[in-house]
Each structure stands twice: as structure tokens, then as C-alpha cells.
Scaffold this motif. Sequence first.
Motif, PDB file in Angstrom:
ATOM      1  N   PRO A   1       0.765  -1.465   0.157  1.00  0.00           N
ATOM      2  CA  PRO A   1      -0.172   0.518  -0.097  1.00  0.00           C
ATOM      3  C   PRO A   1       0.511   1.140   0.329  1.00  0.00           C
ATOM      4  CG  PRO A   1      -0.866  -1.512   1.486  1.00  0.00           C
ATOM      5  CD  PRO A   1       0.425  -2.156   0.878  1.00  0.00           C
ATOM      6  N   ALA A   2       1.854   1.517   0.744  1.00  0.00           N
ATOM      7  CA  ALA A   2       2.873   2.931   0.605  1.00  0.00           C
ATOM      8  C   ALA A   2       3.712   2.480  -0.423  1.00  0.00           C
ATOM      9  CB  ALA A   2       3.970   2.210   1.719  1.00  0.00           C
ATOM     10  N   ILE A   3       4.026   1.394  -1.197  1.00  0.00           N
ATOM     11  CA  ILE A   3       4.746   1.556  -2.439  1.00  0.00           C
ATOM     12  C   ILE A   3       3.373   2.566  -3.805  1.00  0.00           C
ATOM     13  CG2 ILE A   3       5.640   0.355  -4.644  1.00  0.00           C
ATOM     14  CD1 ILE A   3       7.268  -1.398  -2.065  1.00  0.00           C
ATOM     15  N   TYR A   4       2.541   1.905  -3.841  1.00  0.00           N
ATOM     16  CA  TYR A   4       1.014   1.838  -4.349  1.00  0.00           C
ATOM     17  C   TYR A   4       1.082   3.717  -4.752  1.00  0.00           C
ATOM     18  CZ  TYR A   4      -3.576   1.502  -6.025  1.00  0.00           C
ATOM     19  OH  TYR A   4      -4.883   1.499  -6.996  1.00  0.00           O
ATOM     20  N   ASN A   5       0.478   3.731  -3.130  1.00  0.00           N
ATOM     21  CA  ASN A   5       0.335   5.091  -2.458  1.00  0.00           C
ATOM     22  C   ASN A   5       1.494   6.297  -3.310  1.00  0.00           C
ATOM     23  OD1 ASN A   5      -2.524   4.044  -1.509  1.00  0.00           O
ATOM     24  ND2 ASN A   5      -1.525   4.740   0.046  1.00  0.00           N
ATOM     25  N   GLN A   6       2.360   6.087  -3.346  1.00  0.00           N
ATOM     26  CA  GLN A   6       3.580   6.859  -4.028  1.00  0.00           C
ATOM     27  C   GLN A   6       3.739   6.993  -5.488  1.00  0.00           C
ATOM     28  OE1 GLN A   6       5.599   8.934  -1.912  1.00  0.00           O
ATOM     29  NE2 GLN A   6       6.125   9.695  -3.620  1.00  0.00           N
ATOM     30  N   ALA A   7       2.756   5.750  -5.708  1.00  0.00           N
ATOM     31  CA  ALA A   7       3.111   5.610  -7.411  1.00  0.00           C
ATOM     32  C   ALA A   7       1.919   5.974  -7.578  1.00  0.00           C
ATOM     33  CB  ALA A   7       2.670   4.178  -7.994  1.00  0.00           C
ATOM     34  N   ILE A   8       0.755   6.251  -7.286  1.00  0.00           N
ATOM     35  CA  ILE A   8      -0.382   7.111  -7.769  1.00  0.00           C
ATOM     36  C   ILE A   8      -0.359   8.693  -7.440  1.00  0.00           C
ATOM     37  CG2 ILE A   8      -2.997   7.847  -6.904  1.00  0.00           C
ATOM     38  CD1 ILE A   8      -3.197   5.344  -8.526  1.00  0.00           C
ATOM     39  N   ALA A   9       0.337   9.183  -6.229  1.00  0.00           N
ATOM     40  CA  ALA A   9       1.025  10.639  -6.120  1.00  0.00           C
ATOM     41  C   ALA A   9       2.479  10.686  -6.792  1.00  0.00           C
ATOM     42  CB  ALA A   9       1.445  10.514  -4.750  1.00  0.00           C
ATOM     43  N   ASP A  10       2.681   9.846  -6.913  1.00  0.00           N
ATOM     44  CA  ASP A  10       3.285  10.566  -8.634  1.00  0.00           C
ATOM     45  C   ASP A  10       3.069  10.615  -9.883  1.00  0.00           C
ATOM     46  OD1 ASP A  10       5.679  10.431  -6.167  1.00  0.00           O
ATOM     47  OD2 ASP A  10       6.928   8.816  -7.772  1.00  0.00           O
ATOM     48  N   ALA A  11       2.050   9.618 -10.372  1.00  0.00           N
ATOM     49  CA  ALA A  11       1.216   9.862 -11.125  1.00  0.00           C
ATOM     50  C   ALA A  11       0.776  11.103 -11.682  1.00  0.00           C
ATOM     51  CB  ALA A  11       0.607   8.808 -11.368  1.00  0.00           C
TER      52      ALA A  11
ATOM     53  N   ALA B   1       0.792  13.925  -9.629  1.00  0.00           N
ATOM     54  CA  ALA B   1       1.646  14.826  -9.442  1.00  0.00           C
ATOM     55  C   ALA B   1       2.318  15.330 -11.502  1.00  0.00           C
ATOM     56  CB  ALA B   1       3.378  15.265  -8.825  1.00  0.00           C
ATOM     57  N   HIS B   2       2.276  14.049 -12.427  1.00  0.00           N
ATOM     58  CA  HIS B   2       2.905  14.222 -13.804  1.00  0.00           C
ATOM     59  C   HIS B   2       1.883  14.720 -14.018  1.00  0.00           C
ATOM     60  CE1 HIS B   2       4.697  12.966 -17.095  1.00  0.00           C
ATOM     61  NE2 HIS B   2       3.675  12.463 -17.901  1.00  0.00           N
ATOM     62  N   MET B   3       0.549  14.254 -13.917  1.00  0.00           N
ATOM     63  CA  MET B   3      -0.818  14.686 -14.565  1.00  0.00           C
ATOM     64  C   MET B   3      -1.334  16.147 -14.782  1.00  0.00           C
ATOM     65  SD  MET B   3      -1.272  12.282 -16.750  1.00  0.00           S
ATOM     66  CE  MET B   3      -2.971  12.421 -17.152  1.00  0.00           C
ATOM     67  N   GLU B   4      -0.846  16.573 -13.054  1.00  0.00           N
ATOM     68  CA  GLU B   4      -1.206  17.928 -13.047  1.00  0.00           C
ATOM     69  C   GLU B   4       0.217  19.080 -13.803  1.00  0.00           C
ATOM     70  OE1 GLU B   4      -1.217  17.814  -8.937  1.00  0.00           O
ATOM     71  OE2 GLU B   4      -3.496  17.367  -8.415  1.00  0.00           O
ATOM     72  N   ALA B   5       0.694  18.603 -13.911  1.00  0.00           N
ATOM     73  CA  ALA B   5       1.618  19.194 -14.383  1.00  0.00           C
ATOM     74  C   ALA B   5       1.770  19.311 -15.431  1.00  0.00           C
ATOM     75  CB  ALA B   5       3.505  18.796 -14.084  1.00  0.00           C
TER      76      ALA B   5
END
Length: 83
Positions: free
Chosen positions: A47-57, A59-63
Motif C-alpha cells: 500500500p505504501a508503494i502503491y500510494n506513492q506511485a499514485i501520488a507521483d502519477a 503530480a505528473h498529470m497535474e503538471a
Amino acid sequence: MAIKLQQAEQKDLVGSIQRYFKENMEEPIGDLKAGMLLDFCLQVIGPAIYNQAIADAQAHMEAKVADLSVECYEESGHYWKKK
């Protein structure tokens, strides 16, 4: 949200855990124990890895969305400026 793996991917990961134990530990690990270790990792670490991956994705999409106004901007009124 529980992390679910495809059966083939789970089988590959169990094999990878077994290989790791064979090359780095004093004792090999069987299918059952490797599967249990994988399940533990998916429940505790996943879950920690999944949540970080979602946050990274996100942030990328927001940019990318922020760049839309620059990338897709078209100045209006060109028709009359040409003449």
C-alpha cells in the motif's frame, strides 16, 4: 484497496523470492512460504508503494494539465491582423 496480482505475475514473484533466498540466504524457501512472504509484502509494504506511485502519477498529470494553457494556447483575432 487490496493489491491483487495476476496469477502469472504472482507465480513469477514467488519464483523471484525463491531465487533470492537460494542466492542470499542459508536456506532455500518453498512455494508455500514464498507465497506467504509475498502476501505479507503486498499487505504491509504494497500500500505504501502503491500510494506513492499514485501520488507521483497525479503530480505528473497535474503538471501536464498546467502546461495545457501554454502548449495549446492559440491567440485569437489573427484573421483581421493578416490584412
